[in-house]
Design a protein around this motif. Sequence first.
Motif, PDB file in Angstrom:
ATOM      1  N   SER A 277      52.704 -27.567 -43.421  1.00 38.99           N
ATOM      2  CA  SER A 277      53.274 -26.477 -44.220  1.00 38.99           C
ATOM      3  C   SER A 277      52.216 -25.743 -45.039  1.00 38.99           C
ATOM      4  O   SER A 277      52.553 -24.875 -45.845  1.00 38.99           O
ATOM      5  CB  SER A 277      54.356 -27.020 -45.171  1.00 38.99           C
ATOM      6  OG  SER A 277      53.786 -27.931 -46.105  1.00 38.99           O
ATOM      7  N   ARG A 278      50.956 -26.076 -44.812  1.00 37.37           N
ATOM      8  CA  ARG A 278      49.872 -25.440 -45.575  1.00 37.37           C
ATOM      9  C   ARG A 278      48.621 -25.412 -44.716  1.00 37.37           C
ATOM     10  O   ARG A 278      48.310 -26.387 -44.030  1.00 37.37           O
ATOM     11  CB  ARG A 278      49.619 -26.207 -46.876  1.00 37.37           C
ATOM     12  CG  ARG A 278      48.504 -25.667 -47.738  1.00 37.37           C
ATOM     13  CD  ARG A 278      48.470 -26.409 -49.071  1.00 37.37           C
ATOM     14  NE  ARG A 278      49.640 -26.076 -49.873  1.00 37.37           N
ATOM     15  CZ  ARG A 278      50.078 -26.804 -50.911  1.00 37.37           C
ATOM     16  NH1 ARG A 278      49.459 -27.931 -51.225  1.00 37.37           N
ATOM     17  NH2 ARG A 278      51.133 -26.422 -51.599  1.00 37.37           N
ATOM     18  N   PHE A 279      47.906 -24.288 -44.762  1.00 38.11           N
ATOM     19  CA  PHE A 279      46.661 -24.158 -44.021  1.00 38.11           C
ATOM     20  C   PHE A 279      45.524 -23.779 -44.947  1.00 38.11           C
ATOM     21  O   PHE A 279      45.657 -22.888 -45.783  1.00 38.11           O
ATOM     22  CB  PHE A 279      46.782 -23.092 -42.923  1.00 38.11           C
ATOM     23  CG  PHE A 279      47.179 -23.652 -41.600  1.00 38.11           C
ATOM     24  CD1 PHE A 279      46.223 -24.101 -40.710  1.00 38.11           C
ATOM     25  CD2 PHE A 279      48.516 -23.757 -41.259  1.00 38.11           C
ATOM     26  CE1 PHE A 279      46.590 -24.644 -39.492  1.00 38.11           C
ATOM     27  CE2 PHE A 279      48.890 -24.291 -40.044  1.00 38.11           C
ATOM     28  CZ  PHE A 279      47.917 -24.737 -39.160  1.00 38.11           C
ATOM     29  N   TYR A 280      44.413 -24.482 -44.770  1.00 35.16           N
ATOM     30  CA  TYR A 280      43.152 -24.120 -45.416  1.00 35.16           C
ATOM     31  C   TYR A 280      42.330 -23.378 -44.371  1.00 35.16           C
ATOM     32  O   TYR A 280      41.891 -23.964 -43.377  1.00 35.16           O
ATOM     33  CB  TYR A 280      42.427 -25.366 -45.917  1.00 35.16           C
ATOM     34  CG  TYR A 280      43.177 -26.055 -47.032  1.00 35.16           C
ATOM     35  CD1 TYR A 280      42.879 -25.798 -48.361  1.00 35.16           C
ATOM     36  CD2 TYR A 280      44.224 -26.941 -46.748  1.00 35.16           C
ATOM     37  CE1 TYR A 280      43.587 -26.410 -49.390  1.00 35.16           C
ATOM     38  CE2 TYR A 280      44.944 -27.550 -47.764  1.00 35.16           C
ATOM     39  CZ  TYR A 280      44.617 -27.278 -49.082  1.00 35.16           C
ATOM     40  OH  TYR A 280      45.330 -27.876 -50.102  1.00 35.16           O
TER      41      TYR A 280
ATOM     42  N   TYR B 284      51.577 -25.584 -35.202  1.00 34.06           N
ATOM     43  CA  TYR B 284      51.236 -26.641 -36.162  1.00 34.06           C
ATOM     44  C   TYR B 284      52.408 -26.900 -37.117  1.00 34.06           C
ATOM     45  O   TYR B 284      52.674 -28.047 -37.482  1.00 34.06           O
ATOM     46  CB  TYR B 284      49.987 -26.261 -36.952  1.00 34.06           C
ATOM     47  CG  TYR B 284      48.693 -26.580 -36.234  1.00 34.06           C
ATOM     48  CD1 TYR B 284      48.094 -27.830 -36.371  1.00 34.06           C
ATOM     49  CD2 TYR B 284      48.062 -25.636 -35.438  1.00 34.06           C
ATOM     50  CE1 TYR B 284      46.910 -28.136 -35.733  1.00 34.06           C
ATOM     51  CE2 TYR B 284      46.870 -25.926 -34.782  1.00 34.06           C
ATOM     52  CZ  TYR B 284      46.300 -27.181 -34.932  1.00 34.06           C
ATOM     53  OH  TYR B 284      45.123 -27.477 -34.286  1.00 34.06           O
ATOM     54  N   ALA B 285      53.096 -25.840 -37.500  1.00 36.44           N
ATOM     55  CA  ALA B 285      54.259 -26.025 -38.374  1.00 36.44           C
ATOM     56  C   ALA B 285      55.311 -26.897 -37.704  1.00 36.44           C
ATOM     57  O   ALA B 285      55.994 -27.692 -38.356  1.00 36.44           O
ATOM     58  CB  ALA B 285      54.845 -24.668 -38.753  1.00 36.44           C
ATOM     59  N   ALA B 286      55.421 -26.775 -36.387  1.00 40.03           N
ATOM     60  CA  ALA B 286      56.425 -27.544 -35.659  1.00 40.03           C
ATOM     61  C   ALA B 286      56.155 -29.040 -35.704  1.00 40.03           C
ATOM     62  O   ALA B 286      57.090 -29.840 -35.521  1.00 40.03           O
ATOM     63  CB  ALA B 286      56.492 -27.068 -34.211  1.00 40.03           C
ATOM     64  N   VAL B 287      54.894 -29.448 -35.945  1.00 42.74           N
ATOM     65  CA  VAL B 287      54.603 -30.883 -36.055  1.00 42.74           C
ATOM     66  C   VAL B 287      54.492 -31.329 -37.517  1.00 42.74           C
ATOM     67  O   VAL B 287      54.105 -32.464 -37.785  1.00 42.74           O
ATOM     68  CB  VAL B 287      53.329 -31.266 -35.267  1.00 42.74           C
ATOM     69  CG1 VAL B 287      53.498 -30.945 -33.792  1.00 42.74           C
ATOM     70  CG2 VAL B 287      52.080 -30.607 -35.838  1.00 42.74           C
ATOM     71  N   GLY B 288      54.819 -30.410 -38.446  1.00 45.53           N
ATOM     72  CA  GLY B 288      54.940 -30.839 -39.834  1.00 45.53           C
ATOM     73  C   GLY B 288      54.030 -30.188 -40.840  1.00 45.53           C
ATOM     74  O   GLY B 288      54.139 -30.461 -42.038  1.00 45.53           O
TER      75      GLY B 288
END
Length: 307
Positions: free
Chosen positions: A280-283, A274-278
């Motif tokens: 930078s934060r996860f809930y 997911y970071a690779a598609v942009g």
Amino acid sequence: MDLRIFTEPQQGASYETLLSVAKATEDLGFDAFFRSDHYLPMGSADGLPGPTDAWITLAALARETKRIRLGTLMTAGTFRLPGVLAIQVAQVDQMSGGRVELGLGAGWFEEEHQAYGIPFPKDKFARLEEQLAIVTGLWETEAGKTFSYEGTHYQLTDSPALPKPAQAKLPVLIGGHGAKRTPRLAARYADEFNIPFASLEDTATQFGRVRAALTEAGRGEDDLVYSNALIVCVGKDDAEVARRAAAIGREVDELKANGLAGSPAEVVDKIGRYAAVGSSRFYLQVMDLDDLDHLELISSQVQSQLS
């Protein structure tokens, strides 16, 4: 990568339970405690002991915590008049020393409106746009000046636009899957764009739409924080993952497909994709609020690999 704990108290949680989770969130080094804004449970949950109000909860937690950010995914625009909401959020921000963030959405769960006598208008998105204009306009009005607004749904005349949040710029979150109006609203009003419960492919597509809307609005593509919300179910081994999945009435394979589930290594790998598609934060949507060992495991074996 920021990891935030996201709770769904309408499924069944007292304030004391939420306080325990918020304190664990702080003690274990997570970035924030967020909660939903609903008054009825979903699915087969009985919802006992009954709903808690999002902003009353956050006001209390503002005094019980010291470091973590506090906010909503998402406050339902149908629940509160925008002028009242601006006062509530600004006050909680003051109570927290400037740690509050406002996620604001149109509202969608018609049954909870019927259950508690809350109007459920058809033109919710048009109202949301006016609500965002009013809430941000009130906060941005210079001290000593007044704010007026003449909209289709809301009118304000010579508001003193008080109180002000403790933060010079209180972050506003906008999110969702809408292809046109949602990115446009985010480009105009948001500090963060959140997409909930979305695949990698859908996340990449929606982030692209938001970036295009930012460019069209004259903002930089990196002006926003881009984030995801996904259910989390982590275990030291397969048996622990299965036990935690069963405790929330879900299947392991489904959780792995649609959320962040499995071993710490599996979850770290998926977060990286997911970071690779942009993002930078996860809930991290935590459904079993009594399982604080789950949070400790995520902190020690997932978060530690992402910092």
